[in-house]
Design a protein around this motif. Structure first.
Motif, PDB file in Angstrom:
ATOM      1  N   HIS C 447       0.776  -1.376   0.452  1.00  0.00           N
ATOM      2  CA  HIS C 447       0.071  -0.219   0.088  1.00  0.00           C
ATOM      3  C   HIS C 447       0.606   1.075   0.067  1.00  0.00           C
ATOM      4  CE1 HIS C 447      -3.138   2.534   1.169  1.00  0.00           C
ATOM      5  NE2 HIS C 447      -2.341   2.945   1.700  1.00  0.00           N
ATOM      6  N   PHE C 448       0.843   1.954  -1.399  1.00  0.00           N
ATOM      7  CA  PHE C 448       1.893   3.298  -1.352  1.00  0.00           C
ATOM      8  C   PHE C 448       0.529   4.443  -0.673  1.00  0.00           C
ATOM      9  CE2 PHE C 448       4.167   1.593  -5.008  1.00  0.00           C
ATOM     10  CZ  PHE C 448       5.356   0.712  -4.244  1.00  0.00           C
ATOM     11  N   GLU C 449       1.343   5.124   0.799  1.00  0.00           N
ATOM     12  CA  GLU C 449      -0.447   6.202   0.877  1.00  0.00           C
ATOM     13  C   GLU C 449       0.065   6.847  -0.262  1.00  0.00           C
ATOM     14  OE1 GLU C 449      -1.090   6.243   3.613  1.00  0.00           O
ATOM     15  OE2 GLU C 449      -2.756   7.529   2.839  1.00  0.00           O
ATOM     16  N   THR C 450      -1.468   7.791  -0.134  1.00  0.00           N
ATOM     17  CA  THR C 450      -1.507   8.015  -1.898  1.00  0.00           C
ATOM     18  C   THR C 450      -2.461   9.710  -0.884  1.00  0.00           C
ATOM     19  OG1 THR C 450      -3.550   7.105  -2.171  1.00  0.00           O
ATOM     20  CG2 THR C 450      -1.412   7.100  -3.479  1.00  0.00           C
ATOM     21  N   ASP C 451      -3.277   9.640   0.388  1.00  0.00           N
ATOM     22  CA  ASP C 451      -4.170  10.416   0.682  1.00  0.00           C
ATOM     23  C   ASP C 451      -3.476  11.733   1.623  1.00  0.00           C
ATOM     24  OD1 ASP C 451      -6.489  11.727   1.639  1.00  0.00           O
ATOM     25  OD2 ASP C 451      -6.996  10.058   2.674  1.00  0.00           O
ATOM     26  N   PRO C 452      -3.531  12.945   0.733  1.00  0.00           N
ATOM     27  CA  PRO C 452      -2.580  13.464   2.089  1.00  0.00           C
ATOM     28  C   PRO C 452      -3.537  14.090   2.893  1.00  0.00           C
ATOM     29  CG  PRO C 452      -3.230  14.584  -0.123  1.00  0.00           C
ATOM     30  CD  PRO C 452      -3.634  13.393  -0.432  1.00  0.00           C
ATOM     31  N   GLU C 453      -4.691  13.760   2.938  1.00  0.00           N
ATOM     32  CA  GLU C 453      -5.135  14.155   4.486  1.00  0.00           C
ATOM     33  C   GLU C 453      -4.916  13.117   5.662  1.00  0.00           C
ATOM     34  OE1 GLU C 453      -8.207  16.158   3.859  1.00  0.00           O
ATOM     35  OE2 GLU C 453      -8.582  16.012   6.485  1.00  0.00           O
ATOM     36  N   GLY C 454      -5.061  14.223   6.684  1.00  0.00           N
ATOM     37  CA  GLY C 454      -4.406  14.093   7.805  1.00  0.00           C
ATOM     38  C   GLY C 454      -2.804  13.147   7.282  1.00  0.00           C
ATOM     39  N   PHE C 455      -2.197  13.306   6.577  1.00  0.00           N
ATOM     40  CA  PHE C 455      -0.763  12.136   6.320  1.00  0.00           C
ATOM     41  C   PHE C 455       0.373  13.120   7.063  1.00  0.00           C
ATOM     42  CE2 PHE C 455       3.229  12.385   4.389  1.00  0.00           C
ATOM     43  CZ  PHE C 455       3.899  11.125   4.657  1.00  0.00           C
ATOM     44  N   LEU C 456       0.923  11.788   7.864  1.00  0.00           N
ATOM     45  CA  LEU C 456       1.629  12.080   8.468  1.00  0.00           C
ATOM     46  C   LEU C 456       3.137  10.947   8.522  1.00  0.00           C
ATOM     47  CD1 LEU C 456       0.437  13.365  12.504  1.00  0.00           C
ATOM     48  CD2 LEU C 456       1.871  15.118  10.354  1.00  0.00           C
ATOM     49  N   PRO C 457       4.649  11.196   8.286  1.00  0.00           N
ATOM     50  CA  PRO C 457       5.023  10.172   7.791  1.00  0.00           C
ATOM     51  C   PRO C 457       5.718   9.143   8.771  1.00  0.00           C
ATOM     52  CG  PRO C 457       6.446  12.486   8.158  1.00  0.00           C
ATOM     53  CD  PRO C 457       4.912  12.803   8.344  1.00  0.00           C
ATOM     54  N   TYR C 458       5.275   9.232   9.874  1.00  0.00           N
ATOM     55  CA  TYR C 458       5.158   8.461  11.432  1.00  0.00           C
ATOM     56  C   TYR C 458       4.468   8.307  12.166  1.00  0.00           C
ATOM     57  CZ  TYR C 458      10.680   7.861  10.845  1.00  0.00           C
ATOM     58  OH  TYR C 458      11.525   7.677  10.440  1.00  0.00           O
ATOM     59  N   LYS C 459       3.139   8.443  11.640  1.00  0.00           N
ATOM     60  CA  LYS C 459       1.730   7.632  11.950  1.00  0.00           C
ATOM     61  C   LYS C 459       1.581   6.439  11.528  1.00  0.00           C
ATOM     62  CE  LYS C 459      -2.620   8.935  10.804  1.00  0.00           C
ATOM     63  NZ  LYS C 459      -3.944  10.175  10.683  1.00  0.00           N
TER      64      LYS C 459
END
Ligand SMILES: Cc1ncc(C[n+]2csc(CCOP(=O)(O)OP(=O)(O)O)c2C)c(N)n1
Ligand SMILES: Cc1ncc(C[n+]2csc(CCOP(=O)(O)OP(=O)(O)O)c2C)c(N)n1
Ligand code: SF4
Ligand code: SF4
Ligand SMILES: [Mg+2]
Ligand SMILES: [Mg+2]
Lengths: 342, 629, 629, 342
Positions: C447-459
């Motif tokens: 799963h590559f993250e694509t959603d900027p909504e609430g994205f945080l790199p160490y979540k």
């Protein structure tokens, strides 16, 4: 070191009892023979010679030289040899290395050694392949090289080892060929005489994994047409009939046929002492320029640049001259101290 | 005690006006004081000066400098805060102190970052000039703590340090910025008053430090004196303190940090061994100072080589060792990782080498300026294949000197690379160090082989298993060594199965054998009992500090502090059996404890703290109580 | 059994003349045959051809190629000897065999180096043309073993291989040297006769191999047929052997080496994950073949990057992983040592990466072509600070395929670098491998993250603790990562004490948590009893082989072979308790055993062999007997 | 990538919310400002920018750029960035590095990146000192440098970073200065436009540990006298009154005063596309030649050399075009196989 007591050596004195483990036919044998012969002439006591190497077929070299020898780890010979020189500048330290050992994993140590002008003589056996690991391409392999790790051909441009050396401020660079014994010996003698880092690219045939890599140069027919032998103070002439030469047009080199009004006077005259590295840099590009011969011999031998190890030791001597030899008891009590009586 | 003290500086305590005015002067046993402010505020210098003064006076002490990873983060911000803590006492001091009696905070950011360590009712000195709106914002504070009663629990002294300093310096002719740079000396002056200390040593230091900038000498002196007088005149403090000198064992002392002590130790080792010292290094925090120190000792014939990287650094040291030098290399964790292949070469060719790893927080770049003890397993096992090496760890800044000597002795005697594990806390922390005389230093005999008769490069000394050190330039000893497996005795390349097993076991045996050449361990505290604390390195301070109160409470506790981590002292197994429980506090996730469990099958318990900070005495005490309840 | 076999090649056993002449043909269960000679004698090809033929026939088998570190040491010398051993059987085969039934020695050096492994009364075929004075001297032999009765205990066949081969090829038109190069095929023909094997597969192979050199096809075919006929005609052997096919589980098989299987496994993993495969590597024995293999799979979109050194190799892989590739790097011990700093970076930035260490003899350059298992502790602990990573080890050449898939799965699912420990023996040894169908392969969801909504790199994913894989090029996900300690969730640089402790523990927990995602262990043999053998990697064969006879002797023995070395299977502690004794055979000085002792406080015993050679079945048996006596 | 949908960026779009942790007055601020400004103009979607760095003050750069950013380990940025490019040649990958990071520990990766012509833009902040570790001399420090680790002065000769780059077959080299904002931006634009490795030496002032290192160039007075600004197709002229120039004598450069018969026509005309690296090499020596001005601008921009990552991907496409896309089931069953029925 009184030459009076120096034993007279023969080539044999530099041979060891270790079985030589190179493939039959390998160009390394010829290089070994040349080095042993030249060492016997140099007037240096045998125990002062140290041979340091990395890892590779070429790096097995020290085992076959009856001198001090240290077969170290891949790529690190220049750094280890620098440590040797810093402690004993009087030793005659040689490095045996390959195109992979010196230019791939050892690239950083190579360029810094040259920058510092550490007094090491580096024999870089360029067979344009990784021999010991059985045939992968190297940083000197030509583009399109099909080798074990590049079955569809390599895509990266090679280094010109001598251009890289000049870009690293080298004071002495030379090129010779395994099978040109006399030339090789002469080149080794000149390297031995140089004060400072000497980087010698020796074109070497790996008959197992890259046979014929230097064929265009070493084949009888090719020798005189494809090679220009550099001689200090002499014009750049080559060809079976010595009828071709190199001249300068602006900053470009040009191959010209002698005659028809073009004479030796129009040609570049080799000056290995030229303080400006631009000339040697131009020479170092020739072998990769189509239609140009490969220059062999000493491309550059810049004189008068002090050796790193001498400067380092001089600094120690200077400080001692100024401050006196360090006194441990004083040093321990340096700075603010206080005494507590019983 | 004072009468017993001879001070090289020959300064005398000046009678203070407070004596005359009859303000209260209380004699106490110890104090912890922390200076904190922006990286640009000179807190490290202030702390060092205070330290120096109390040291000269004869207190025992420990310090803890704590500075940010950035050279100079933006002024006034939280990441820019720099601190320096001193614990000084008339008794023995083992740690810089868990909490502080006096906190000097030069700005709001410093206050915010440090307040939690101030004791209830402790003295808090702040520069009230720096609590303006903009200053607060930089520290991400909305309401000024000077106004919101959040400081009610402390003895707050809000002093206009900037304004007062400028006033004091108005005639010196400095610009405002330069004047403001002196305000740390104002604060220092205040502290000298508070602890009844002479300003003499600092005055002397200023004369020397700025000898080419007389204006700065004057300015800083004036600022300090102004701070002193401020306390005197304004009766800001109604009380001052007196902490008598400590009863340290007699001798000449100096204050020393771990890195300086390591450097000194290696110079001493090279002198004792009568061979040149070579350092190959690449700068890295917190190890760089060893390079800086040693590069000043050219008069001792020391060669310092700043290499192009860590691999070249260790490699050059191997080359120097091969050539007969006492060769060392210094680094921290990430650099250590890069050196492991070459250390393996030194193991294989059996050459002496000392590798210093000044540990810092990790993994990777981690916390470059913070301390940690998490490279033990890397030191023991971080090389390809079986490549055992002796590993030593100093337990205090001053001990670094002795560890350097001991590591050098072992490396040379056994022809083996030795690893020293120090850490950021020991490296930068300082303590009074009793200076040995040269006669007290151990001998380090060196034998370079010179006799070609029967010479073979791997012919071992039967008792140490060391091979001969046969350096280039020696007539008749021409020979070859290398990293490929070799036949024992002859050193010829050899791939035979049984020879390989023999060589692997011989290299291991050689290192194991060193256990016979190092002291047996004697536990501090109770020789048997309920709990044994086993530890190493810089945890020595807080554990030692915690032992006394805990034993006084009636617990039967021993403490073994390992300076030798490989091989372990030969009687360690016996000692472990004498206690019911074993606790191993480490600033890692449990590394030494793993070795002890594996080796001795004891249910030793790990107590890990991985916060980039040393243990507090109270943390050790709490853990002991927990275990013994 | 034969009827069950469908062979792609459709060849049929030719009826041999020996059947007609009525010479004795004995059906036996298994045989071990070793070809040895000079490196230039083509022993590896000869062995591979024999292997291929018996594999196609349906025997189970194991091989052991053993070649010198030199490319080509001088002909005829001891260091130049190269060998290839095949063990084939109608039953299951677990090892290449402790000792050999048939030894083919092409020269005196080969005979000298290998004779001790030939069984008493075993068949010994030597090329008597190569036992001249000069040949003997090169092998450092004074008296010809063909003449001094030293071979009396064997069934010696001194055959004029050179002369006979030349005679067979006299009409082909080759020069003497080229003819002599075919004598290995003469020997191969003899072996085919001896074991009643068809020459068909080798004939086909020759057609293909030398398709552009028809003269060589003819010459080698003639030589092989001459060898075959020689046995037939001269009645050299009075007996020949028949070894029926093995009862392997049904399926399609191929012969595969560990390195080829790793390469295949990674291609499969990349296909299953539907992301590109990237290999960053620097050649080193015995890992280079993985690079060679993968560089041929460009049609699978594989990028193979031969870097300038190991540091660049692993670094490029980290860059590729950061960009969304399945990134791997391959090396052996010395190269592994160089990669450790960068692996620490991958731990800190939490990116997937698979690092393959094909272990070889050490320390340092050591024994480059020999096997060892001594990098386990380096894999576990060879990085600065606390930088835990999962470590996996294949237990057979074919298992390398599955380990590659599993390592890839874990790396991607947990965003963590994973180390695979193979070794020289697995890498070059081959075994019949049951080819899976694509449907049988595990899924590897990415799963590559694509959603900027609430994205945080160490979540983190709450169940795996993995952080999101947010690759460059994804709009709105611009963010920064790095090797400095960072705040959890946000990823911002952070030096706070408690955050650091949290991060160190979280990284450790993430790796520990994988224990829930891997199978529990089920011991082979007795589920409880007198002895449990715990081991890992390539010792699987000899231990498995030893289990049967030992259990038949009445010993109650279990065998746990760990494919997961970190984290360990979650039920391992329970299993250990069920046996009276625990033995841990390893090709090192006791590395896994240390972990087990530390972790479980069990008195597990180490059995170390460090000879650059795998254990023999008999050695394991002897050790078991010793322990249970 | 349709430019139609590309948002219009301003400098602000490339700023992050992270506190900038450089010393007040550090030259790095100016470089950051220039890069942010230029990025806003380049017409590249923000998510396609990747900034990769090693360790050093300069290597903190990515934290302050609102792009993808990766602050890696000391010296390895070029190798990590190569991995990025090999997987995604379409990304616009920049490397921020220092003289220590790039030329000391990272020397080997730097020279190999250049040799391969990986499409990376490298900003090398040359402050001739190790800033982050508080002031040790670096491989670009002048001889005699007194720094933390060389209290008696350094003895090793520095690299000329651009000579080294040329010796490594660099296709694009340039030099600019932190405080010359317009020039710096223009240089960045040119680097951005280059196909292949672009190595940009940015002279940067570390006001804490090496203040004034570039004073002779940056001081108002000095600018025009000590600097020659290279412009493609224009003669090499400098001086406050543009009254001095550089001409060629043999292979040597010479500073001449214009006038007295010497005109612009006698001067070297800058050709950044000269395929022969000898010209650029000559330029790269100038700053270390007494009496010569320091050239700034693009010394060399060799066109037409393919990028490593493109060649690597092309090879994959070629093989697929020839063999078809790999079929896993087939691959698993490749070579000799046999089936065993139940
Ligand atoms: C750290 C490390 N990496 C890789 C190797 C494997 N290795 C040994 S020699 C070699 C390359 C040899 O090439 P070259 O230097 O050209 O020497 P040649 O054999 O061609 O003379 C390599 C990659 C190694 N021994 N150590
Ligand atoms: C492996 C490793 N070695 C050493 C260091 C310490 N170190 C960090 S930055 C640096 C040099 C920085 O100099 P430069 O690249 O010129 O950057 P600047 O700070 O001057 O911008 C060093 C030696 C490190 N972080 N990692
Ligand atoms: S592999 Fe090549 S370089 Fe190595 S010994 Fe053989 S012929 Fe020489
Ligand atoms: S130390 Fe120097 S380079 Fe680093 S941030 Fe400060 S001024 Fe800039
Ligand atoms: Mg080579
Ligand atoms: Mg710098």
């Amino acid at each position: 070191m009184t030459t009076a007591t120096l034993p007279v050596y023969t080539k044999k004195d530099f041979q060891t009892d270790q079985e030589i483990r190179w493939c039959p036919g390998c160009g390394d044998y010829a290089i070994l023979a040349a080095v042993q012969a030249v060492f016997a002439e140099l007037g240096v006591p045998r125990e002062k010679f140290v041979f340091i190497s990395g890892i590779g077929c070429s790096s097995r070299f020290p085992y076959y030289m009856n001198t001090f020898g240290f077969h170290t780890i891949h790529g690190r010979a220049p750094a280890i040899a620098t440590g040797v020189k810093l402690i004993r500048p009087d030793l005659d330290v040689w490095v045996a290395t390959g195109d992979g050992d010196s230019l791939s994993i050892g690239g950083n140590h190579t360029i810094h050694m040259l920058r510092r002008n550490v007094g090491l003589k580096v024999l870089m056996f360029n067979n344009k392949i990784y021999g010991l690991t059985k045939g992968q391409y190297s940083p000197t392999s030509e583009v399109g090289k099909k080798a074990k790790s590049t079955p569809f051909g390599s895509v990266d441009r090679p280094f010109s080892p001598l251009s890289l050396a000049l870009g690293s401020e080298a004071t002495f660079i030379a090129r010779s060929v395994d099978v040109f014994q006399q030339h090789l010996k002469e080149t080794l003698r000149k390297a031995a005489a140089h004060q400072g880092s000497a980087y010698i690219e020796i074109l070497q045939n790996c008959n197992i994994f890259n046979d014929g890599a230097w064929e265009t140069i070493t084949e009888k027919e090719a020798r005189s047409e494809q090679v220009v032998q550099l001689e200090h103070g002499k014009p750049l002439i080559f060809g079976k009939n010595r009828d071709k030469g190199i001249r300068l047009v602006g900053l470009d080199l040009e191959v010209v046929a002698l005659g028809n009004g073009i004479t030796e006077k129009d040609l570049l005259v080799h000056d290995e002492h030229d303080p400006n590295p631009v000339y040697a840099f131009a020479l170092s590009r020739m072998d990769s320029m189509p239609g140009f011969p490969t220059p062999i011999g000493v491309l550059r031998a810049l004189q008068g640049v002090p050796r790193f190890e001498d400067l380092m030791q001089q600094q120690i001597r200077d400080v001692i001259a100024k401050k006196g030899k360090g006194d441990l008891a004083k040093l321990l009590r340096a700075g603010d101290t206080w005494e507590l009586k019983a | 005690m004072l009468s017993n003290l001879h001070r090289e500086g020959q300064f005398v305590m000046s009678t203070t006006i407070s004596d005359i005015l009859g303000r209260k002067k209380e004699t106490i046993d110890k104090a912890v004081i922390r200076f904190c402010g922006d990286s640009g505020d000179g807190m490290q210098i202030t702390g060092s000066q205070f330290t120096n003064t109390v040291a000269l006076y004869g207190n025992d002490l420990a310090t803890f400098p704590d500075y940010p990873a950035e050279i100079r983060a933006p002024a006034g911000t939280l990441p820019g805060v720099s601190g320096f803590q001193v614990h000084f006492s008339s008794s023995n001091v083992y740690t810089p102190g868990d909490s502080v009696d006096v906190l000097i905070a030069m700005n709001p950011a410093a206050l915010k970052m440090n307040l939690s360590d101030l004791k209830t009712n402790g003295i808090l000195i702040v520069n009230s000039d720096d609590f303006k709106e903009t200053d607060l914002r930089k520290a991400q504070i909305t309401v000024s703590p000077l106004e919101d009663h959040s400081l009610d629990g402390y003895r707050l002294f809000a002093v206009e340090l900037t304004k007062l300093t400028r006033a004091a310096l108005k005639d010196v002719g400095l610009d405002a910025k330069s004047m403001d740079r002196c305000k740390n000396f104002f604060a220092l002056g205040m502290c000298y008053w508070l602890y009844n200390r002479s300003m003499e040593p600092t005055l002397r230091w200023l004369d020397d430090k700025f000898k080419n900038k007389p204006q700065l000498v004057i300015a800083n002196k004036l600022a300090m004196q102004a701070g002193y007088s401020f306390c005197e005149a304004t009766e800001a403090f109604q009380i001052s303190y007196e902490i008598p000198p400590a009863k340290l064992s007699p001798g000449v002392y100096r204050n020393i940090s771990g890195n300086a002590a390591l450097a000194l130790g290696f110079v001493a080792a090279s002198q004792q061994a009568r061979i040149p010292l070579f350092l190959g290094s690449y700068p890295i925090t917190p190890a760089s100072d060893i390079l800086h120190e040693l590069s000043m000792y050219k008069d001792f014939g020391v060669t310092t080589f700043q290499a192009e990287d860590e691999i070249a650094a260790v490699s050059s040291a191997i080359g120097a060792s091969y050539t007969g030098a006492l060769a060392i290399t210094t680094t921290s964790g990430p650099g250590m990782a890069l050196k492991t292949e070459a250390i393996g070469l030194a193991v294989a060719v059996e050459l002496p080498l000392v590798v210093c790893d000044i540990q810092r927080g990790g993994p990777s770049t981690g916390l470059p300026t913070k301390t940690e003890q998490a490279d033990l397993l890397q030191a023991l096992y971080g090389r390809n294949s079986e490549a055992p090496v002796p590993v030593l760890a100093p337990s205090s800044p001053g001990d670094c000197f002795w560890i350097a000597l001991e590591a050098s002795r072992i490396a040379i005697k056994y022809m083996v690379p030795v690893i020293i594990l120090s850490d950021g806390y020991l490296a930068n922390g300082a303590e009074p160090w009793k200076i040995p005389t040269v006669a007290e230093l151990p001998q380090i005999p060196v034998h370079f082989e010179t006799d070609p008769e029967g010479f073979l490069p791997y012919k071992r000394n039967p008792s140490t298993l060391a091979r001969p050190w046969a350096i280039p330039g020696t007539p008749g000893l021409e020979h070859r060594v290398g990293g490929i497996e070799k036949q024992d005795v002859t050193g010829n390349i050899n791939y035979e199965p049984l020879n390989h097993e023999h060589m692997v076991r011989t290299r291991a045996e050689k290192v194991e054998g060193i256990a016979q050449d190092i002291p047996e361990i004697v536990p501090e505290g109770d020789p048997s009992g309920d709990l044994l604390i086993v530890a190493w390195g810089s945890t020595h301070g807080p554990i030692t500090a915690a032992m006394k109160p805990m034993r006084e409470k009636g617990h039967r506790i021993g403490h073994v502090h390992l300076r030798y981590l490989n091989p372990l002292p030969r009687n360690l197994g016996d000692i472990l059996k004498r206690y019911k429980k074993i606790l191993v506090p480490e600033m890692n996730m449990g590394q030494l404890v793993m070795i002890l469990r594996a080796k001795f099958l004891v249910d030793a318990e790990s107590y890990g703290k991985i916060q980039g900070k040393p243990f507090k005495q109270s943390e050790i005490e709490a853990k002991i109580e927990e275990l013994l309840d």
